[in-house]
Design an enzyme around this catalytic site. Structure first.
Site, mmCIF file in Angstrom:
data_model
loop_
_atom_site.group_PDB
_atom_site.id
_atom_site.type_symbol
_atom_site.label_atom_id
_atom_site.label_comp_id
_atom_site.label_asym_id
_atom_site.label_seq_id
_atom_site.Cartn_x
_atom_site.Cartn_y
_atom_site.Cartn_z
ATOM 1 N N GLN A 191 0.834 -1.197 0.000
ATOM 2 C CA GLN A 191 0.000 0.000 0.000
ATOM 3 C C GLN A 191 0.868 1.245 0.000
ATOM 4 O O GLN A 191 0.361 2.349 -0.074
ATOM 5 C CB GLN A 191 -0.886 0.041 1.260
ATOM 6 C CG GLN A 191 -1.986 -0.983 1.303
ATOM 7 C CD GLN A 191 -2.680 -1.011 2.657
ATOM 8 O OE1 GLN A 191 -2.552 -1.986 3.384
ATOM 9 N NE2 GLN A 191 -3.416 0.022 3.010
ATOM 10 N N PHE A 222 -6.306 -4.198 3.369
ATOM 11 C CA PHE A 222 -6.996 -3.898 4.626
ATOM 12 C C PHE A 222 -6.082 -3.310 5.694
ATOM 13 O O PHE A 222 -6.370 -3.413 6.881
ATOM 14 C CB PHE A 222 -7.709 -5.151 5.174
ATOM 15 C CG PHE A 222 -8.583 -5.840 4.166
ATOM 16 C CD1 PHE A 222 -9.698 -5.197 3.650
ATOM 17 C CD2 PHE A 222 -8.274 -7.108 3.701
ATOM 18 C CE1 PHE A 222 -10.506 -5.817 2.699
ATOM 19 C CE2 PHE A 222 -9.075 -7.736 2.746
ATOM 20 C CZ PHE A 222 -10.190 -7.091 2.245
ATOM 21 N N GLU A 226 0.256 -1.850 4.607
ATOM 22 C CA GLU A 226 0.651 -0.448 4.762
ATOM 23 C C GLU A 226 2.112 -0.376 5.205
ATOM 24 O O GLU A 226 2.905 0.363 4.654
ATOM 25 C CB GLU A 226 -0.268 0.254 5.771
ATOM 26 C CG GLU A 226 0.071 1.740 5.928
ATOM 27 C CD GLU A 226 -0.910 2.506 6.809
ATOM 28 O OE1 GLU A 226 -2.032 2.041 7.040
ATOM 29 O OE2 GLU A 226 -0.536 3.595 7.274
ATOM 30 N N ARG A 304 -5.112 7.098 16.957
ATOM 31 C CA ARG A 304 -6.467 7.071 16.390
ATOM 32 C C ARG A 304 -7.462 6.486 17.394
ATOM 33 O O ARG A 304 -8.630 6.866 17.415
ATOM 34 C CB ARG A 304 -6.508 6.325 15.044
ATOM 35 C CG ARG A 304 -7.854 6.448 14.332
ATOM 36 C CD ARG A 304 -7.842 5.916 12.904
ATOM 37 N NE ARG A 304 -7.283 6.845 11.938
ATOM 38 C CZ ARG A 304 -7.937 7.859 11.371
ATOM 39 N NH1 ARG A 304 -9.201 8.068 11.675
ATOM 40 N NH2 ARG A 304 -7.337 8.653 10.521
ATOM 41 N N ARG A 336 -7.955 -1.855 8.831
ATOM 42 C CA ARG A 336 -9.205 -1.108 8.651
ATOM 43 C C ARG A 336 -9.816 -0.633 9.984
ATOM 44 O O ARG A 336 -10.228 -1.452 10.798
ATOM 45 C CB ARG A 336 -10.189 -2.015 7.925
ATOM 46 C CG ARG A 336 -11.304 -1.301 7.214
ATOM 47 C CD ARG A 336 -12.093 -2.311 6.427
ATOM 48 N NE ARG A 336 -12.943 -1.687 5.435
ATOM 49 C CZ ARG A 336 -13.660 -2.353 4.541
ATOM 50 N NH1 ARG A 336 -13.616 -3.666 4.505
ATOM 51 N NH2 ARG A 336 -14.403 -1.722 3.667
ATOM 52 N N PHE A 338 -8.053 1.102 12.222
ATOM 53 C CA PHE A 338 -6.784 1.638 12.742
ATOM 54 C C PHE A 338 -6.900 2.099 14.193
ATOM 55 O O PHE A 338 -6.561 3.224 14.529
ATOM 56 C CB PHE A 338 -6.368 2.804 11.837
ATOM 57 C CG PHE A 338 -4.884 3.098 11.763
ATOM 58 C CD1 PHE A 338 -4.027 2.275 11.057
ATOM 59 C CD2 PHE A 338 -4.349 4.222 12.372
ATOM 60 C CE1 PHE A 338 -2.670 2.567 10.952
ATOM 61 C CE2 PHE A 338 -2.989 4.526 12.277
ATOM 62 C CZ PHE A 338 -2.154 3.693 11.558
ATOM 63 N N ALA A 503 -5.929 5.130 5.597
ATOM 64 C CA ALA A 503 -6.711 6.112 6.353
ATOM 65 C C ALA A 503 -7.952 6.561 5.570
ATOM 66 O O ALA A 503 -8.445 7.673 5.783
ATOM 67 C CB ALA A 503 -5.851 7.305 6.758
ATOM 68 N N GLU A 707 -13.006 2.884 5.676
ATOM 69 C CA GLU A 707 -12.982 2.299 7.012
ATOM 70 C C GLU A 707 -14.281 2.400 7.815
ATOM 71 O O GLU A 707 -14.639 1.464 8.531
ATOM 72 C CB GLU A 707 -11.839 2.936 7.823
ATOM 73 C CG GLU A 707 -10.475 2.554 7.296
ATOM 74 C CD GLU A 707 -9.375 3.395 7.909
ATOM 75 O OE1 GLU A 707 -9.249 4.578 7.564
ATOM 76 O OE2 GLU A 707 -8.657 2.866 8.760
HETATM 77 N N1 LUZ Z 1 -2.336 5.128 8.602
HETATM 78 C C1 LUZ Z 1 -1.645 6.155 9.107
HETATM 79 C C2 LUZ Z 1 -3.659 5.009 8.789
HETATM 80 O O1 LUZ Z 1 -0.438 6.194 8.935
HETATM 81 N N2 LUZ Z 1 -2.281 7.115 9.787
HETATM 82 C C3 LUZ Z 1 -3.607 7.084 10.015
HETATM 83 O O2 LUZ Z 1 -4.154 7.992 10.645
HETATM 84 C C4 LUZ Z 1 -4.333 5.977 9.516
HETATM 85 N N3 LUZ Z 1 -5.645 5.854 9.732
HETATM 86 C C5 LUZ Z 1 -6.289 4.799 9.248
HETATM 87 C C6 LUZ Z 1 -5.601 3.840 8.525
HETATM 88 N N4 LUZ Z 1 -4.310 3.949 8.295
#
Ligand code: LUZ
Ligand code: MOS
Length: 751
Positions: A191, A222, A226, A304, A336, A338, A503, A707
């Site tokens: 990702q 998902f 990342e 988060r 998903r 987070f 995100a 999400e």
């Molecule tokens: N990734 C990130 C994320 O680096 N920062 C975020 O705030 C976030 N939020 C949801 C999913 N991935």
């Protein structure tokens, strides 16, 4: 064109990373990983593995030319273990062979000596020993201490939620191809191509300009790709560079389940206080986040969590504390939601218990405390264009809550051994990366002399339909039919420094960047059109569906002629644009700021049935009113909402990660780790988009969709509790997700 795309995919012609071939001299890699959760690595003998059939090379930490470090936020994660191991599945060595099978068979040849130490698996135990990823953080609003004495009711408790395996259809994969002068081209199922590029450069001692990373598409991610696609791409690159041969590394399903991180398990303590009318006066919560053995994205996930401590509710006095705890499990990572789902589950558990004490339905307290325009979140931002109440009321009306209640009551009265239950689940989810600088994107658009258009952006297509949205916005901006446009792969050599596609911001950021690039080309073309049409100004000109209009009247000039005229006039037909939404900031000293561009709202109604002899249950229906803004692609957004709901139900009711007391994942196959399928998904999923709900804060008044719907699944948990309550009105209920069939059966049999 669109139909052809669908047939192409439906016929299985879509190529994923492992499907790519045509790399002359391709070799295959496999990863040796630790079978011990914690210990000192005293010996790693690779000689026997090196002698195995087909083996070309073996790599250990000492073979790394640059920095043996892949930690992004915190540098605490070696690519290959050196002196210590911290979790079962931690990579120790890489073996490269002629075939994938030979590479895997060679893994048996390694001799690994580890002095075992007792692992820490529980976040509370880690916290007690001071094993933290980073200092604890606290978000506060008002003064909880002053509020407690004013409360008519105070309820405290503990809430647990488990992890979740991503189970993307495509496992982690990468191919690295060496080029001239030490360059590398890496195709990675990530990702975040820019992160993979940066990390390869760091580990191999190259410049980022020497490394090109390209992504065609992912078979799902998902959040699991990342941060955690990086290690595999770096390992393939390490081998490719040393051997001067292309190297492919693809994890098997079981390796993927064992070696990679998952959603963070949380254990939390809460205290909630209400006045006699059911208004929540105070809420205090401590989250113990199980981060696993390295930071990965844990600090961002925890942040988060804190941002979503109060979900969709106005609470005047709040203290939310988050502790990221280091344990000896594979580093937990983005998934998903987070961290927000974990926070929302705790608050819903608190509200459920308060409602029981007050003798009212949880929905009464939920509705009473919903956010209204201008209410302040604990992080200092005030809610704008608040649609919490609107979604709630439309859901109650559209799905006839009264009738549903009556249905459940009548069913339960008639069935002594089977009980139905229902629950509402409101969601308010902040859109933007909470790390402010990540909120940027760029795009590159080329118009060719035949009028066809190629669009590149920083967004990675992973089945969420971001490409269809970027193309739609680009086509509308240029004024040409969608069929003239082609979405290119995501490549660091065309679009640099892209943030991860994460995100829920992929379309918001990248479609806007594409819009800006297309607007630039369009304005150049309109000037050319004015010249061609001998007009003094371009002010009355427009391009629509491939034709130039003047003052609303069709001219004789079409798109192809216009593009060709621009080329002949030596006007550039390419543009690059960058977009950064204004005004986002967060002060981590004060824990206050304006972190989100806007919020997504919605309310779901879940209905379940429990078989009180067997402990089995079905989620019969999840119906939601969801705020998608002016949806860019209703079909895509519906798919996202439905998929999110089912995945959320899986997390809450079905999917259970089981580890041995030595930290080994026991649920590492699809026979022991159950995810929702067509038989366990609700027969009735009904998602209705809020009408007349434009969002001025995003491209073409749309809203992010990825999400937020996941969290509707939390309603299934509380609908189950509602059903269990109908059977045993006084017996204590479990607040520990997932609420599996096994757990329900145990509860039914409790004395
Ligand atoms: N990734 C990130 C994320 O680096 N920062 C975020 O705030 C976030 N939020 C949801 C999913 N991935
Ligand atoms: Mo690319 S990384 O345009 O080959």
């Amino acid at each position: 064109m669109k139909q052809n795309d669908i047939f192409f995919h439906g016929r299985g012609e879509t190529l994923f990373t492992d499907d790519l071939d045509g790399f002359a001299g391709l070799l295959h890699a496999a990863v040796l990983s630790s079978s011990v959760a914690r210990g000192r690595l005293t010996g790693l003998d690779v000689e026997a593995a090196r002698q195995k059939p087909g083996v070309r090379a073996v790599f250990v930490a000492a073979d790394i030319p640059g920095e043996n470090q892949i930690g992004g936020i915190i540098a605490d994660e070696p690519l290959l273990a050196e002196h210590e191991v911290h979790y079962v599945g931690q990579p120790l060595a890489l073996v490269v062979a002629d075939t994938p099978r030979q590479a895997r068979q060679a893994l048996a040849g390694f001799r690994v000596d580890i002095e075992e130490q007792p692992p820490v698996l529980d976040p509370r135990q880690a916290a007690a020993q001071g094993l933290l990823i980073a200092p604890a953080r606290t978000f506060a609003l008002g003064d909880v201490e002053k509020a407690w004495p004013a409360c008519a009711l105070v309820v405290e408790g503990r809430v647990d939620s488990g992890g979740q395996e991503h189970l993307y259809l495509e496992t982690q994969a990468a191919v690295a191809v060496p080029g001239e002068k030490g360059t590398l081209r890496v195709i990675s199922a990530t990702q975040s191509p820019a992160l993979v590029q940066r990390t390869i450069a760091r580990v191999l001692g190259l410049t980022m300009s020497q490394v090109g990373v390209e992504v065609f598409r992912l078979g799902g991610a998902f959040g699991g790709k990342e941060d955690q696609a990086t290690a595999w791409a770096v390992l393939a690159a390490l081998a490719a560079r040393a051997l001067r041969r292309p190297v492919k590394l693809v994890l098997s399903r079981q390796e993927d389940m064992r070696l990679t991180g998952k959603r963070h398990p949380y254990s939390s303590d809460f205290r909630i206080g209400l006045d006699g009318s059911g208004r929540i006066l105070a809420y205090e919560v401590t989250y113990y986040q199980n981060a696993g053995a390295a930071a990965d994205l844990s600090t961002a996930v925890l942040e988060r969590t804190l941002f979503h401590a109060t979900n969709s509710y106005r609470i005047a006095n709040v203290r939310a504390r988050g502790i990221s705890c280091r344990t000896n499990l594979p580093p937990f990572t983005a998934f998903r939601g987070f961290g927000a789902p974990q926070a929302m589950f705790v608050l819903e558990a608190a509200i459920f218990q308060a409602a029981e004490k007050m003798g009212v339905a949880p929905a009464v307290l939920q509705e009473k405390n919903l956010l209204d325009e201008g209410d302040e979140f604990p992080y200092g931002q005030k809610v704008k264009n608040c649609r919490a109440r609107r979604c709630w009321q439309e859901a109650v009306a559209a799905f006839d809550l009264q009738a549903a209640r009556e249905r459940v009551r009548a069913y339960n009265a008639a069935h002594p051994l089977s009980k139905k239950g229902l629950a509402l689940m409101p969601v308010c989810f902040g859109i933007s990366f909470t790390t402010a600088h990540l909120n940027q994107a760029s795009a590159l658009v080329h118009v060719y002399t035949d009028g066809s258009v190629s669009v590149s952006s920083g967004a990675v297509e992973m089945g969420q339909g971001v490409n269809s949205k970027v193309l739609l916005v680009a086509a509308r901006t240029l004024g040409v039919p969608l069929g003239r446009l082609r979405m290119e792969s995501t490549c660091t050599r065309r679009v640099a420094n892209a943030s991860p596609t994460a995100a829920s911001t992929g379309a918001d950021l990248n479609a806007r960047a594409a819009e800006l690039a297309c607007a630039e080309i369009r304005s150049r073309l309109l000037k050319v059109a004015a010249t061609v049409l001998s007009l003094a100004s371009a002010a009355a000109l427009d391009i629509r569906q491939g034709t130039v209009f003047n003052d609303g009247q069709k001219t004789g000039l079409n798109w192809e002629q216009l593009v060709n005229a621009a080329y002949m006039a030596r006007v550039s037909l390419s543009a690059q644009a960058h977009f950064a939404p204004p005004g986002l900031y967060f002060d981590r000293g004060r824990e206050k700021g304006e972190p989100f561009a806007y919020h997504v709202f919605g309310t779901a109604l879940a209905e379940v049935t429990v078989d009180c002899l067997r402990g089995t249950c079905t989620v019969d229906a999840v119906r939601a009113v969801h705020d998608a803004g002016n949806s860019l692609n209703p079909l895509v957004d519906r798919g996202q909402a439905e998929g999110g709901i089912v995945q959320g139900i899986g997390w809450m009711t079905l999917e259970e990660l089981v580890y041995s007391d030595k930290g080994r994942l026991l649920s590492d196959t699809l026979s022991t780790y159950k995810i929702p399928d067509i038989r366990t998904a609700p027969a009735d999923i009904d998602v209705r988009f809020l009408k007349d709900a434009p969002n001025p804060a995003a491209v073409l008044n749309s809203k992010a969709v990825g999400e937020p719907p996941f969290m509707y699944g939390i309603g299934a948990y509380f609908a189950l509790l509602d059903a269990l309550r109908a059977l045993r009105p006084l017996h204590p209920l479990p607040f520990s997700a997932p609420l599996t069939h096994e757990k329900i059966l145990g509860w039914l049999e409790e004395k």
